[in-house]
Scaffold this motif. Structure first.
Motif, PDB file in Angstrom:
ATOM      1  N   ALA A   1       9.209  -2.730   3.424  1.00 40.19           N
ATOM      2  CA  ALA A   1      10.551  -2.212   3.161  1.00 40.19           C
ATOM      3  C   ALA A   1      11.558  -3.346   3.032  1.00 40.19           C
ATOM      4  O   ALA A   1      12.457  -3.311   2.180  1.00 40.19           O
ATOM      5  CB  ALA A   1      10.964  -1.253   4.271  1.00 40.19           C
ATOM      6  N   VAL A   2      11.420  -4.373   3.875  1.00 34.04           N
ATOM      7  CA  VAL A   2      12.338  -5.513   3.800  1.00 34.04           C
ATOM      8  C   VAL A   2      12.174  -6.250   2.477  1.00 34.04           C
ATOM      9  O   VAL A   2      13.155  -6.648   1.830  1.00 34.04           O
ATOM     10  CB  VAL A   2      12.111  -6.454   4.996  1.00 34.04           C
ATOM     11  CG1 VAL A   2      12.934  -7.725   4.844  1.00 34.04           C
ATOM     12  CG2 VAL A   2      12.470  -5.754   6.298  1.00 34.04           C
ATOM     13  N   THR A   3      10.932  -6.453   2.044  1.00 28.75           N
ATOM     14  CA  THR A   3      10.701  -7.145   0.783  1.00 28.75           C
ATOM     15  C   THR A   3      11.183  -6.327  -0.405  1.00 28.75           C
ATOM     16  O   THR A   3      11.643  -6.885  -1.402  1.00 28.75           O
ATOM     17  CB  THR A   3       9.211  -7.455   0.622  1.00 28.75           C
ATOM     18  OG1 THR A   3       8.450  -6.231   0.739  1.00 28.75           O
ATOM     19  CG2 THR A   3       8.748  -8.425   1.677  1.00 28.75           C
ATOM     20  N   ARG A   4      11.113  -5.004  -0.317  1.00 30.33           N
ATOM     21  CA  ARG A   4      11.581  -4.157  -1.412  1.00 30.33           C
ATOM     22  C   ARG A   4      13.098  -4.281  -1.593  1.00 30.33           C
ATOM     23  O   ARG A   4      13.599  -4.349  -2.710  1.00 30.33           O
ATOM     24  CB  ARG A   4      11.220  -2.702  -1.142  1.00 30.33           C
ATOM     25  CG  ARG A   4       9.735  -2.399  -1.257  1.00 30.33           C
ATOM     26  CD  ARG A   4       9.230  -2.633  -2.647  1.00 30.33           C
ATOM     27  NE  ARG A   4       7.860  -2.176  -2.790  1.00 30.33           N
ATOM     28  CZ  ARG A   4       7.054  -2.543  -3.773  1.00 30.33           C
ATOM     29  NH1 ARG A   4       7.467  -3.406  -4.678  1.00 30.33           N
ATOM     30  NH2 ARG A   4       5.823  -2.076  -3.847  1.00 30.33           N
ATOM     31  N   THR A   5      13.816  -4.292  -0.493  1.00 32.57           N
ATOM     32  CA  THR A   5      15.278  -4.336  -0.571  1.00 32.57           C
ATOM     33  C   THR A   5      15.812  -5.739  -0.794  1.00 32.57           C
ATOM     34  O   THR A   5      17.023  -5.909  -0.932  1.00 32.57           O
ATOM     35  CB  THR A   5      15.885  -3.774   0.721  1.00 32.57           C
ATOM     36  OG1 THR A   5      15.367  -4.516   1.846  1.00 32.57           O
ATOM     37  CG2 THR A   5      15.523  -2.307   0.892  1.00 32.57           C
ATOM     38  N   SER A   6      14.949  -6.748  -0.845  1.00 38.75           N
ATOM     39  CA  SER A   6      15.416  -8.118  -1.030  1.00 38.75           C
ATOM     40  C   SER A   6      15.546  -8.492  -2.496  1.00 38.75           C
ATOM     41  O   SER A   6      16.081  -9.554  -2.805  1.00 38.75           O
ATOM     42  CB  SER A   6      14.458  -9.092  -0.332  1.00 38.75           C
ATOM     43  OG  SER A   6      13.170  -9.012  -0.917  1.00 38.75           O
TER      44      SER A   6
ATOM     45  N   GLU B   1       2.654   4.735  -1.353  1.00 38.55           N
ATOM     46  CA  GLU B   1       3.848   4.140  -0.757  1.00 38.55           C
ATOM     47  C   GLU B   1       4.922   5.206  -0.579  1.00 38.55           C
ATOM     48  O   GLU B   1       5.200   5.997  -1.493  1.00 38.55           O
ATOM     49  CB  GLU B   1       4.363   3.014  -1.633  1.00 38.55           C
ATOM     50  CG  GLU B   1       5.591   2.318  -1.076  1.00 38.55           C
ATOM     51  CD  GLU B   1       6.093   1.223  -1.990  1.00 38.55           C
ATOM     52  OE1 GLU B   1       7.142   0.635  -1.680  1.00 38.55           O
ATOM     53  OE2 GLU B   1       5.429   0.976  -3.009  1.00 38.55           O
ATOM     54  N   LYS B   2       5.562   5.212   0.572  1.00 34.03           N
ATOM     55  CA  LYS B   2       6.596   6.185   0.855  1.00 34.03           C
ATOM     56  C   LYS B   2       7.927   5.727   0.269  1.00 34.03           C
ATOM     57  O   LYS B   2       8.175   4.547   0.085  1.00 34.03           O
ATOM     58  CB  LYS B   2       6.736   6.382   2.377  1.00 34.03           C
ATOM     59  CG  LYS B   2       5.493   6.935   3.038  1.00 34.03           C
ATOM     60  CD  LYS B   2       5.715   7.109   4.527  1.00 34.03           C
ATOM     61  CE  LYS B   2       4.466   7.647   5.205  1.00 34.03           C
ATOM     62  NZ  LYS B   2       4.664   7.805   6.661  1.00 34.03           N
TER      63      LYS B   2
ATOM     64  N   GLU C   1       4.082  -2.134  11.274  1.00 28.58           N
ATOM     65  CA  GLU C   1       4.610  -3.464  10.996  1.00 28.58           C
ATOM     66  C   GLU C   1       4.529  -3.785   9.505  1.00 28.58           C
ATOM     67  O   GLU C   1       5.454  -4.369   8.926  1.00 28.58           O
ATOM     68  CB  GLU C   1       3.834  -4.501  11.805  1.00 28.58           C
ATOM     69  CG  GLU C   1       4.062  -4.401  13.312  1.00 28.58           C
ATOM     70  CD  GLU C   1       3.237  -5.414  14.076  1.00 28.58           C
ATOM     71  OE1 GLU C   1       2.440  -6.131  13.417  1.00 28.58           O
ATOM     72  OE2 GLU C   1       3.374  -5.497  15.307  1.00 28.58           O
ATOM     73  N   ILE C   2       3.420  -3.389   8.869  1.00 29.10           N
ATOM     74  CA  ILE C   2       3.269  -3.648   7.436  1.00 29.10           C
ATOM     75  C   ILE C   2       4.295  -2.851   6.635  1.00 29.10           C
ATOM     76  O   ILE C   2       4.893  -3.361   5.679  1.00 29.10           O
ATOM     77  CB  ILE C   2       1.834  -3.313   6.994  1.00 29.10           C
ATOM     78  CG1 ILE C   2       0.837  -4.294   7.626  1.00 29.10           C
ATOM     79  CG2 ILE C   2       1.717  -3.359   5.476  1.00 29.10           C
ATOM     80  CD1 ILE C   2      -0.599  -3.983   7.321  1.00 29.10           C
ATOM     81  N   GLU C   3       4.509  -1.584   7.010  1.00 24.55           N
ATOM     82  CA  GLU C   3       5.498  -0.775   6.308  1.00 24.55           C
ATOM     83  C   GLU C   3       6.905  -1.343   6.475  1.00 24.55           C
ATOM     84  O   GLU C   3       7.704  -1.341   5.524  1.00 24.55           O
ATOM     85  CB  GLU C   3       5.451   0.665   6.828  1.00 24.55           C
ATOM     86  CG  GLU C   3       4.182   1.420   6.437  1.00 24.55           C
ATOM     87  CD  GLU C   3       4.175   2.827   6.988  1.00 24.55           C
ATOM     88  OE1 GLU C   3       5.103   3.162   7.764  1.00 24.55           O
ATOM     89  OE2 GLU C   3       3.257   3.599   6.640  1.00 24.55           O
ATOM     90  N   LYS C   4       7.217  -1.845   7.663  1.00 21.10           N
ATOM     91  CA  LYS C   4       8.531  -2.448   7.885  1.00 21.10           C
ATOM     92  C   LYS C   4       8.710  -3.698   7.044  1.00 21.10           C
ATOM     93  O   LYS C   4       9.766  -3.908   6.425  1.00 21.10           O
ATOM     94  CB  LYS C   4       8.699  -2.774   9.372  1.00 21.10           C
ATOM     95  CG  LYS C   4      10.061  -3.316   9.731  1.00 21.10           C
ATOM     96  CD  LYS C   4      10.170  -3.561  11.220  1.00 21.10           C
ATOM     97  CE  LYS C   4      11.537  -4.123  11.585  1.00 21.10           C
ATOM     98  NZ  LYS C   4      11.636  -4.384  13.057  1.00 21.10           N
ATOM     99  N   THR C   5       7.677  -4.545   7.007  1.00 24.69           N
ATOM    100  CA  THR C   5       7.754  -5.759   6.195  1.00 24.69           C
ATOM    101  C   THR C   5       7.874  -5.425   4.716  1.00 24.69           C
ATOM    102  O   THR C   5       8.630  -6.065   3.973  1.00 24.69           O
ATOM    103  CB  THR C   5       6.507  -6.626   6.443  1.00 24.69           C
ATOM    104  OG1 THR C   5       6.383  -6.879   7.843  1.00 24.69           O
ATOM    105  CG2 THR C   5       6.614  -7.946   5.704  1.00 24.69           C
TER     106      THR C   5
END
Length: 312
Positions: free
Chosen positions: A205-210, A224-225, A199-203
């Motif tokens: 990833a969303v913040t990175r692409t925003s 970080e991957k 869940e943390i990795e998904k969140t």
């Protein structure tokens, strides 16, 4: 006859069952534990360590056995057994306390809606049989549709429609769905840290692409991957003039090719140009005939003037 020497040697050989020390021993029969809080005698300890340890062990075992014989007993095939009391000394745990299992989706929903948990009975009343039957399993109530002797067939059903097979497939589908949910709950309860990590990795990833740069210039965390499926290619702000000229020419060529591909519509009677208004504006309100005359006169006058001047 003097037997004092014999009694003294016998007393030395067999010590008393009563253990007397400056600080009484603490005996916990529930754990079969004896605690000796008396200080160690340094002289006896250094003189003969093995004998000193055996003496301490003997006193502790003697005090424990004396306390066990004072406990109530119960009969058993192997003889009388002492009934141990609850332990007094609190032993530390060898392993940490088990963490509470995370609630399932249904438990979360029930808690939000205030639904109370009720245990369903294994038996259910059958009005047709007038008897209690199993809710599921062999001859269960959930197989009533499959086992009935007459079925209702829909009007638009196929020729090979089998209502028993349809009912059986629906029941098997419900079982498979419940089993899948059960396995998901077990996996979530067995490894909550892995689920939290995902869940943390998904969140993250969303913040990175925003961000505006799609995370190109964001500071990376340790370990970080790299995100997959996200293109982070940006052109430099300063480019050579040759590249700009080439890009401009390519854009013009593309626009020209697009204009050639466009289909022109034929002119219709109602054009976008208002001819009457244009003629009135050019002739200053005198009309098209006056405009034609003025144009023809002006052309001859200029030509004749130049010609006459030349002849003169």
């Amino acid at each position: 006859m003097d037997v004092s020497n014999i009694l003294a040697s016998h007393a030395a050989k067999y010590q008393s069952v009563t253990v007397e020390k400056e600080t009484p021993l603490e005996v916990d029969p529930g754990l079969l534990l004896v605690t000796d809080l008396n200080p160690i005698e340094e002289e006896t300890y250094n003189e003969n360590l093995e004998e000193h340890l055996q003496s301490l062990a003997r006193d502790g075992v003697q005090a424990l056995m004396a306390s066990l014989f004072k406990l109530p007993t119960k009969q058993s095939p192997d003889g009388p057994l002492a009934v141990l009391p609850p332990p007094v000394f609190q032993l530390p745990r060898a392993k940490p306390l088990p963490k509470p299992k995370p609630p399932t989706k249904w438990e979360k929903f029930a808690a939000a809606k205030g639904i109370q948990h009720k245990v369903r009975e294994k038996k259910v009343w059958d009005e047709e049989k007038q008897d209690w039957v199993n809710r599921w399993g062999r001859n269960g109530k959930n197989r009533e549709v499959e086992d009935q002797w007459i079925h209702e067939v829909p009007a638009n059903a196929d020729v090979d429609y089998d209502p028993r097979k349809v009912a059986r497939d629906e029941r098997k589908g419900r079982i498979a769905k419940n089993e899948k949910r059960h396995q998901q709950n077990l996996a979530r309860a067995a490894n909550p840290r892995q689920q939290r990590k995902e869940e943390i990795e998904k969140t993250l990833a969303v913040t990175r692409t925003s961000t505006a740069s799609m995370g190109k210039f964001d500071k990376r965390l340790d370990g970080e991957k790299k995100l997959r499926g996200v293109k982070r290619k940006f052109d430099p702000t300063e480019t050579p003039i040759e590249h700009e000229n080439k890009a401009s020419l390519n854009l013009l060529a593309k626009m020209e090719s697009d204009s050639k591909k466009m289909m022109r519509k034929p002119n219709t009677e109602e054009s976008d140009l208002n001819v009457r208004k244009a003629v009135s504006f050019a002739s200053k309100g005198r009309g098209g005939v006056a405009l034609g005359r003025s144009l023809s006169r002006g052309g001859r006058g200029r030509g004749g003037g130049r010609g006459g001047k030349g002849r003169r």
